[in-house]
Design an enzyme around this catalytic site. Structure first.
Site, PDB file in Angstrom:
ATOM      1  N   GLY A 181      20.013 -15.059 -48.381  1.00 31.49           N
ATOM      2  CA  GLY A 181      18.555 -15.000 -48.379  1.00 31.49           C
ATOM      3  C   GLY A 181      18.054 -13.654 -47.926  1.00 31.49           C
ATOM      4  O   GLY A 181      18.780 -12.660 -47.927  1.00 31.49           O
ATOM      5  N   ASN A 182      16.793 -13.614 -47.552  1.00 29.25           N
ATOM      6  CA  ASN A 182      16.188 -12.374 -47.080  1.00 29.25           C
ATOM      7  C   ASN A 182      15.183 -12.697 -45.981  1.00 29.25           C
ATOM      8  O   ASN A 182      14.973 -13.857 -45.635  1.00 29.25           O
ATOM      9  CB  ASN A 182      15.528 -11.611 -48.241  1.00 29.25           C
ATOM     10  CG  ASN A 182      14.502 -12.457 -48.968  1.00 29.25           C
ATOM     11  OD1 ASN A 182      13.465 -12.803 -48.409  1.00 29.25           O
ATOM     12  ND2 ASN A 182      14.792 -12.792 -50.226  1.00 29.25           N
ATOM     13  N   ARG A 183      14.538 -11.668 -45.458  1.00 29.70           N
ATOM     14  CA  ARG A 183      13.711 -11.820 -44.264  1.00 29.70           C
ATOM     15  C   ARG A 183      12.232 -12.067 -44.570  1.00 29.70           C
ATOM     16  O   ARG A 183      11.409 -12.054 -43.659  1.00 29.70           O
ATOM     17  CB  ARG A 183      13.844 -10.567 -43.392  1.00 29.70           C
ATOM     18  CG  ARG A 183      15.246 -10.335 -42.863  1.00 29.70           C
ATOM     19  CD  ARG A 183      15.329  -9.027 -42.101  1.00 29.70           C
ATOM     20  NE  ARG A 183      14.396  -9.003 -40.985  1.00 29.70           N
ATOM     21  CZ  ARG A 183      14.034  -7.905 -40.330  1.00 29.70           C
ATOM     22  NH1 ARG A 183      14.514  -6.737 -40.704  1.00 29.70           N
ATOM     23  NH2 ARG A 183      13.188  -7.968 -39.322  1.00 29.70           N
ATOM     24  N   SER A 184      11.871 -12.289 -45.804  1.00 31.34           N
ATOM     25  CA  SER A 184      10.461 -12.477 -46.126  1.00 31.34           C
ATOM     26  C   SER A 184       9.919 -13.750 -45.483  1.00 31.34           C
ATOM     27  O   SER A 184      10.503 -14.831 -45.607  1.00 31.34           O
ATOM     28  CB  SER A 184      10.268 -12.553 -47.642  1.00 31.34           C
ATOM     29  OG  SER A 184       8.922 -12.809 -47.954  1.00 31.34           O
TER      30      SER A 184
ATOM     31  N   ALA B  36       9.931 -12.348 -52.332  1.00 29.42           N
ATOM     32  CA  ALA B  36      11.153 -11.543 -52.299  1.00 29.42           C
ATOM     33  C   ALA B  36      12.256 -12.351 -52.975  1.00 29.42           C
ATOM     34  O   ALA B  36      12.788 -13.308 -52.390  1.00 29.42           O
ATOM     35  CB  ALA B  36      11.527 -11.206 -50.856  1.00 29.42           C
TER      36      ALA B  36
END
Length: 408
Positions: A208-211, A275
């Site tokens: 995943g990502n930090r959005s 994102a």
């Protein structure tokens, strides 16, 4: 610290005004609550006095030496009326001054925000709609009501938006003025993606990502406040839905792609602020991968996810505006804007909103600062501020590029 007047009129939703008041005071503002006599049937003066630290009166005969019916409005930097009942809207539109709140509205030269709350039939009545049009024509902000449960078993448009939404939008008006919530998106349908996709590796783990989705949430909230019909495709965001917004929850990039392509049909504006993970695991394990076991992978092969923004551009209908987002960092090959301009040319969207995410900026934070690049080579710096204020700037750039309204 700003001086805010919080007007409260006599409806069941008056109890939510206490939470709006708390949000204002926690943000450091000095708040004077001016209820109508009817409002005090729902929430007592002692509650408003305790939360604001200021005296509460309803009529022009109290504090006569202060000339409160003139001074309160003159000193205010923002007036917010929440809830604003059908009766209050009618009296404000007629220029009445038969209690302290309506007198304050007549003397206020600052921005004024009305937040309606009433039964659906009252909201849709031609008299109320005429009063709303009159107030907007005079420069006031009249937010559209939320849709949901009303008093008793009734449900429909007329519900007071949640206090967090009211406070966030009021802060935008306080910072940028009433034009930040201009009704320039009425009759428009906008589709916004928000959050960050998650690509499963096994039943427990994912890439995943930090959005956080906060900027997308702000875009949806401000678009609804500016009159748009809003669909929000939300990837893994745990937050209350913005008022007046239909939320479509998704998890992975493929799910987001399918939802965006479906919802984009017939939309005037499509905004890709989510994102989206560039890659996903080639295979998803059926059971949890454990260290030291036969299932422990030596490597995790990845495959490329679809380019959702590029596909939306190629499949857009004539006249549809597509807005992309770029979270960039500088490197040896160029600075943030160099990479962003290359992305804009590569994707082919109409506008590209650029975030500098170096050193952990933007993600999960309440403040933001962006640059909006346009396909014609233009660049607009937006003031750093809350994500709702940034959203208002983005919608201003979008509205300036839209053609005539449908039916207009």
């Amino acid at each position: 610290m700003s001086s805010i007047v919080l007007g409260v009129s006599g409806g069941v939703a008056a109890y939510k005004a206490a939470f709006v008041l708390r949000a204002f005071t926690e943000a450091g503002h000095d708040v004077r609550v001016v209820p109508t006599p009817g409002a005090l049937h729902f929430v007592g003066a002692a509650t408003f006095e305790a939360l604001s630290g200021n005296k509460v009166t309803t009529d022009v005969w109290s504090d006569v030496p202060e000339v409160a019916h003139v001074r309160i409005g003159q000193a205010a930097e923002l007036v917010v009326v929440a809830p604003a009942t059908a009766d209050l809207l009618a009296r404000a539109a007629a220029g009445r001054a038969d209690d302290l709140l309506t007198a304050t509205l007549l003397t206020a030269s600052c921005p004024v925000v009305f937040v309606p709350a009433m039964h659906t039939e009252m909201w849709l009545h031609p008299a109320t709609q005429d009063n709303v049009a009159t107030l907007r024509r005079r420069g006031a902000v009249v937010l559209p009501p939320a849709v949901g449960r009303l008093t008793g078993p009734d449900s429909g448009p007329g519900r007071l938006p949640e206090p967090a939404d009211i406070a966030a939008l009021a802060e935008v008006v306080l910072r940028l003025g009433a034009d930040a919530l201009a009704q320039d998106l009425v009759g428009r349908r906008v589709v916004i993606s928000a959050g960050g996709t998650r690509e499963p590796l096994d039943p427990v783990r994912y890439l995943g990502n930090r959005s956080s989705g906060r900027q997308g949430w702000a875009l949806a909230r401000v678009a609804a406040a500016r009159g748009a019909e809003v669909v929000l495709v939300a990837a893994n965001v745990e937050a209350p839905s913005p008022f007046g917004v239909r939320v479509v929850p998704v998890g992975t990039a493929e799910e987001l792609r399918a939802a965006m392509l479906e919802e984009a049909v017939g939309a005037d504006v499509v905004v890709m602020s989510a994102a989206v993970a560039d890659f996903r695991p080639e295979a998803v394990a059926a059971t949890k991968l454990k260290k030291g076991s036969g299932s422990e992978p030596a490597a995790v092969p990845l495959v490329r996810n679809p380019d959702v923004l590029a596909e939306l551009v190629t499949k857009r209908a004539p006249g549809q505006l597509v807005v992309g987002f770029a979270a960039e960092t500088g490197d040896d090959d160029g600075d943030v804007l160099t990479h962003a301009r290359a992305k804009l040319a590569r994707k082919g969207c109409d506008l590209l909103v650029v975030n500098d995410v170096s050193d952990g900026q933007v993600f999960g934070r309440p403040e933001n600062a962006v640059v909006v690049l346009s396909a014609d080579g233009g660049a607009t710096d937006l003031l750093e501020g809350s994500k709702d204020a940034v959203a208002a700037g983005i919608w201003g750039a979008v509205a300036a590029r839209l053609g005539p309204r449908p039916g207009g």
